[in-house]
Design a protein around this motif. Sequence first.
Motif, short mmCIF file in Angstrom:
data_model
loop_
_atom_site.label_atom_id
_atom_site.label_comp_id
_atom_site.label_asym_id
_atom_site.label_seq_id
_atom_site.Cartn_x
_atom_site.Cartn_y
_atom_site.Cartn_z
N UNK A 12 -2.32 -7.82 10.60
CA UNK A 12 -1.76 -9.02 9.98
C UNK A 12 -2.83 -10.10 9.79
N UNK A 13 -3.71 -10.25 10.78
CA UNK A 13 -4.80 -11.23 10.67
C UNK A 13 -5.75 -10.82 9.56
N UNK A 27 -0.34 -3.82 3.31
CA UNK A 27 -0.33 -3.50 4.73
C UNK A 27 -0.59 -2.02 4.97
N UNK A 28 0.03 -1.17 4.19
CA UNK A 28 -0.15 0.27 4.36
C UNK A 28 -1.61 0.68 4.17
N UNK A 29 -2.28 0.10 3.17
CA UNK A 29 -3.69 0.42 2.92
C UNK A 29 -4.59 -0.11 4.02
N UNK A 34 -7.88 1.11 8.62
CA UNK A 34 -8.11 0.87 10.05
C UNK A 34 -8.17 2.19 10.81
N UNK A 35 -7.25 3.11 10.51
CA UNK A 35 -7.25 4.41 11.19
C UNK A 35 -8.51 5.18 10.85
N UNK A 82 0.08 6.69 10.43
CA UNK A 82 0.56 5.33 10.17
C UNK A 82 1.67 4.95 11.16
N UNK A 83 2.63 5.86 11.35
CA UNK A 83 3.72 5.61 12.30
C UNK A 83 3.18 5.47 13.72
#
Length: 107
Positions: A12-13, A27-29, A34-35, A82-83
């Motif tokens: 979020x940041x 957000x999904x991207x 990040x992963x 993602x989950x």
Amino acid sequence: MIQIPQDMTEVKVKIAQLEELGHKSDEKQVIFDAIQDNAQALLDEQLEGHYYSCKLDGDTITVFDVIQKPLGIIRSQGTNFEADFRKNAQNMLIDIDNKMQKIIDQR
């Protein structure tokens, strides 16, 4: 600025930071990146340098050697990465790190 988010708060940041810079973000991207980036950072740390690479594709991460030969696959703990990230990012990263170590040990 957060380079690689390690949990949903940091996602979020990161999104807010990107939007401040005028970049529209999804957000999904951001979670996908990040992963992918965390997995690569873990791999680099284990090998003490950027010798191997990894690629996130759906619910698997494939680890490649220096000549891009696949060495192994890491599957998500749950439905998909993602989950897993949304549920407990730290637990997911520990799992990836452990599975990555097994792939490296087999080489």
